[in-house]
Design an enzyme around this catalytic site. Structure first.
Site, PDB file in Angstrom:
ATOM      1  N   ASP A 454       0.876  -1.354  -0.155  1.00  0.00           N
ATOM      2  CA  ASP A 454      -0.017  -0.095  -0.067  1.00  0.00           C
ATOM      3  C   ASP A 454       1.077   1.160  -0.027  1.00  0.00           C
ATOM      4  O   ASP A 454       2.177   1.211   0.216  1.00  0.00           O
ATOM      5  CB  ASP A 454      -0.925   0.074   1.230  1.00  0.00           C
ATOM      6  N   ASP A 521     -10.973   1.749  -3.317  1.00  0.00           N
ATOM      7  CA  ASP A 521     -11.451   1.530  -1.980  1.00  0.00           C
ATOM      8  C   ASP A 521     -13.027   1.273  -1.936  1.00  0.00           C
ATOM      9  O   ASP A 521     -13.582   0.957  -0.953  1.00  0.00           O
ATOM     10  CB  ASP A 521     -11.095   2.634  -0.905  1.00  0.00           C
TER      11      ASP A 521
END
Ligand code: GLA
Length: 722
Positions: A454, A521
């Site tokens: 990430d 997301d």
């Protein structure tokens, strides 16, 4: 030398299967762009350009057409592909010699362009892949002078676009809404998009598609280009006085980042570009083919994409070993194949304010480490994956307390946090070594087959050397590529996903080192229809992380049926991101059935071609199949309630008008109340299938069921004759 005394020009032609480019090489200057477009015959020749153009009034007394390196100050008034100076001098560059080095005859070459006055060399590599029709371009510059050369801009590529180009489709966005299509009309005003966030960004995808009049998803001439780069970037399209356009793409350099000492060299990222006469879908197929050829899979080839369970939306930071193990057991029962432990597992990570940098297991949460969990996951027949965010550090971490100078910062300025975190200067070798050792230790000590990597903030005050050095945005990107390459070399069996608050770092360069991207997301299926459609213009479905989330969706509050969530998610690399234990027995069974369908269909979804389009009455569709469209898996998403009494049939233009197809509906739509008043045709379609003519399906269309909003109609079309 007067123009008439010049020796005649030579031409360079590169031919793909469906496209060609032509350069004209007059001596002592940069080659002129003559053509990039649909395939020309091998023998294609052109008259020398200048011989065809009379000088307009009140112009310079020579003609300066678009070259592969248009440059300011010596007769070019458009956007310059190079902006540089040497302490205020050598501000105007012009090529005085061009040497052509063929790498593969007819396919790839390097143009060595020298400027004897400004004392620099440009090396432009060009190749046109006959299999994909993708053109790859990359530019290097070397400072041959005695003083430092400050390069402020160097286009990775300058491409010509024909005058009939009318619109440019680019992608804007933000966290939770990536790949928002933005369509602008080209005119005499400069079109420009820039990104200075230090990562590929949610806001501005480094690439675009240019369309011509009459082009559609399925036909007509379109052009596309993408800068393979995970940092700052810019692109512009400019109208030129001969009616064509120039398109420049390159890295946006922060002040000082292009400063080259004598003998030093700067290499731009690559540009991948393609054109197609088969509209947006043909162009997408070219990019997909190229990316597939670049992906570096463990073992050399892609294994069937395993179904994920990702723990993030099930637990967020609240990881408790017995719960995690119980979720793993429940996941295995519904057919999950890879269990990914997301954020929250490492030292001090109880929320997003602490822990980044301390890459060892939090023994408060996992007293026996992660080994028992990993063994449990393996014993259930699943692979184990782990979330990391290596480039980041929280001020509240042992790492930052020990090495505050490892964070990118500017001395004398406040530390700017984003999601309460700072960015490590991973171009600093001790910081990179630290991350390599910590990640390597995890990969050695646990059976980790997969890392979700990430990167959850933009770069701001990125000075090197603990804050007293020069701007470090560019070297940071190169350093992450190097770290990824080093880890992959040491642990070649591990797959890596590129995530950046969802889709903030999706590009062809990151995908040299990674194998999956987290598209967004936002896993609300309705939002995902849009996001995944934009994504699909450049990237193939098998690398798109696409999960079934809960209802209501955490990011939007909207609720959709499991069937719709599953159908949308399975058109990428399927995962599940919810607490399976909380589902009723019936829902678990249905989830298992959808996972079973994905497993049965994934080979088809993940290979071959994808066609996308819109039908009337709020229908969005995509089809997966072999390039000849002999066997097609069709997903038709209804994104809004019907506004028609009778929804028009859906035309499928990729089908062969001379063929007949067996059309079979694969999943009943009545399970969740989706189907309204079934008509007899659909009973037959579901029960035995219906044989139909390709011409009819292409011209008139496949009848569409009457269904509620946010539903999916799934059909197979198989050629039966001829
Ligand atoms: C980012 C990712 C999410 C999740 C969180 C964890 O936002 O996009 O999927 O991994 O970080 O903090």
């Amino acid at each position: 030398m007067p123009a008439h005394a010049r020796p005649p020009a030579t031409f360079i032609a590169l031919h793909g299967t469906h496209s060609s480019l032509l350069l004209e090489c007059p001596p002592h200057e940069a080659p002129l762009w003559r053509y990039w477009g649909p395939r020309l015959p091998d023998s294609a020749a052109a008259p020398a350009l200048r011989a065809t153009r009379a000088l307009p009034s009140f112009m310079l007394d020579f003609d300066q057409p678009l070259t592969v390196l248009p440059s300011f100050g010596v007769g070019w008034f458009g956007q310059s592909a190079l902006l540089a100076h040497r302490n205020g001098q050598d501000f105007a560059q012009a090529i005085t010699a061009c040497e052509i080095e063929w790498l593969t005859p007819g396919q790839s070459l390097v143009l060595h362009l020298n400027d004897a006055v400004a004392q620099l060399r440009i090396d432009l590599r060009l190749s046109l892949d006959p299999a994909s029709d993708v053109l790859t371009l990359q530019t290097g510059i070397t400072n041959l002078g005695a003083g430092a050369l400050d390069v402020q801009w160097l286009a990775a590529a300058t491409l010509p676009l024909p005058g009939q180009a009318t619109q440019v489709r680019s992608y804007a966005g933000q966290h939770n809404h990536e790949f928002m299509l933005q369509t602008d009309t080209l005119s005499r005003s400069l079109w420009r998009r820039e990104n200075r966030r230090g990562r590929t960004s949610h806001d501005c995808f480094p690439g675009a598609v240019v369309t011509t009049p009459g082009s559609t998803e399925h036909s007509g001439l379109v052009f596309g280009a993408h800068l393979a780069w995970s940092g700052n970037h810019q692109q512009s399209i400019e109208w030129l006085h001969d009616g064509q356009y120039q398109w420049q793409l390159g890295e946006w350099l922060a002040p000082g980042e292009g400063l080259l000492q004598p003998g030093e060299h700067l290499l731009t990222p690559e540009v991948v570009a393609s054109c197609s006469m088969q509209g947006l879908n043909g162009l997408a197929a070219n990019f997909h083919r190229e990316l597939r050829a670049r992906l570096n899979w463990p073992g050399g080839t892609m294994r069937p994409r395993p179904v994920h369970l990702n723990t993030w939306e099930a637990f967020y930071f609240d990881l408790e070993p017995t719960d995690v193990m119980a979720l793993a057991s429940a996941a295995a029962e519904v057919g999950i194949e890879r269990f990914v432990l997301d954020d929250g597992w490492f030292q001090g990570r109880h929320n997003d304010r602490a822990g980044l940098g301390d890459w060892w297991t939090d023994t408060g949460k996992f007293p026996d480490g992660l080994a028992p969990l990993a063994s449990h996951v393996n014993a259930l027949g699943m692979e184990f994956g782990l979330w990391v965010e290596p480039e980041m550090v929280n001020p509240d971490s042992d790492l930052f307390r020990a090495h505050p100078d490892w964070a990118l910062q500017i001395a004398g300025r406040a530390l700017i946090t984003g999601r309460h975190q700072l960015v490590l200067n991973i171009a600093h070798p001790p910081a990179a070594d630290y991350l390599f050792e910590k990640l390597s230790a995890l990969l050695h000590s646990l059976p980790i087959r997969y890392l979700k990597w990430d990167h959850n903030r933009d770069l701001t005050t990125a000075a090197l050397a603990g804050g007293v050095g020069t701007a470090g945005y560019r070297v940071q990107v190169l350093a992450v590529y190097a770290l990824l390459a080093r880890l992959r070399e040491a642990h070649p069996g591990v797959e890596i996903e590129s995530c950046s608050g969802g889709g903030g770092r999706i590009d062809f360069a990151m995908l040299r080192h990674t194998h999956r991207v987290w598209g967004s997301d936002c896993i609300d299926a309705l939002s995902r229809v849009d996001i995944q459609r934009g994504f699909g213009q450049f990237f193939p479905p098998e690398i798109l992380g696409s999960h079934i989330g809960t209802a209501p969706a955490h990011t939007t509050g909207r609720s959709q049926s499991l069937a719709f969530r599953a159908a949308v998610a399975m058109t990428g690399h399927l995962g599940v991101e919810l607490d399976v234990r909380l589902l009723s027995a019936t829902m678990r069974e249905q989830l298992g059935a959808w996972i079973g369908r994905y497993k049965a269909w994934r080979e088809q979804i993940h290979h071959g071609q994808v066609w996308r389009g819109e039908g009337a009455d709020s229908l969005v569709w995509q089809a997966h199949g072999d390039p000849e469209a002999n066997n097609i898996l069709l997903f038709v998403f209804r994104t809004a309630p019907s506004s028609h009494r009778y929804t028009p049939p859906l035309q499928l233009p990729m089908l062969d008008a001379r063929a007949r197809y067996r059309v079979q509906q694969l999943v009943a739509m009545d399970g969740d109340g989706a189907l309204q008043s079934p008509a007899p045709f659909f009973s037959e379609l579901l029960a035995s299938g219906v044989d139909m003519d390709g011409a009819w399906l292409a011209q008139t269309g496949l009848p569409m069921p009457r269904a509620t909003a946010e539903t999916c109609f799934i059909v197979r079309l198989q050629r039966i004759e001829p």
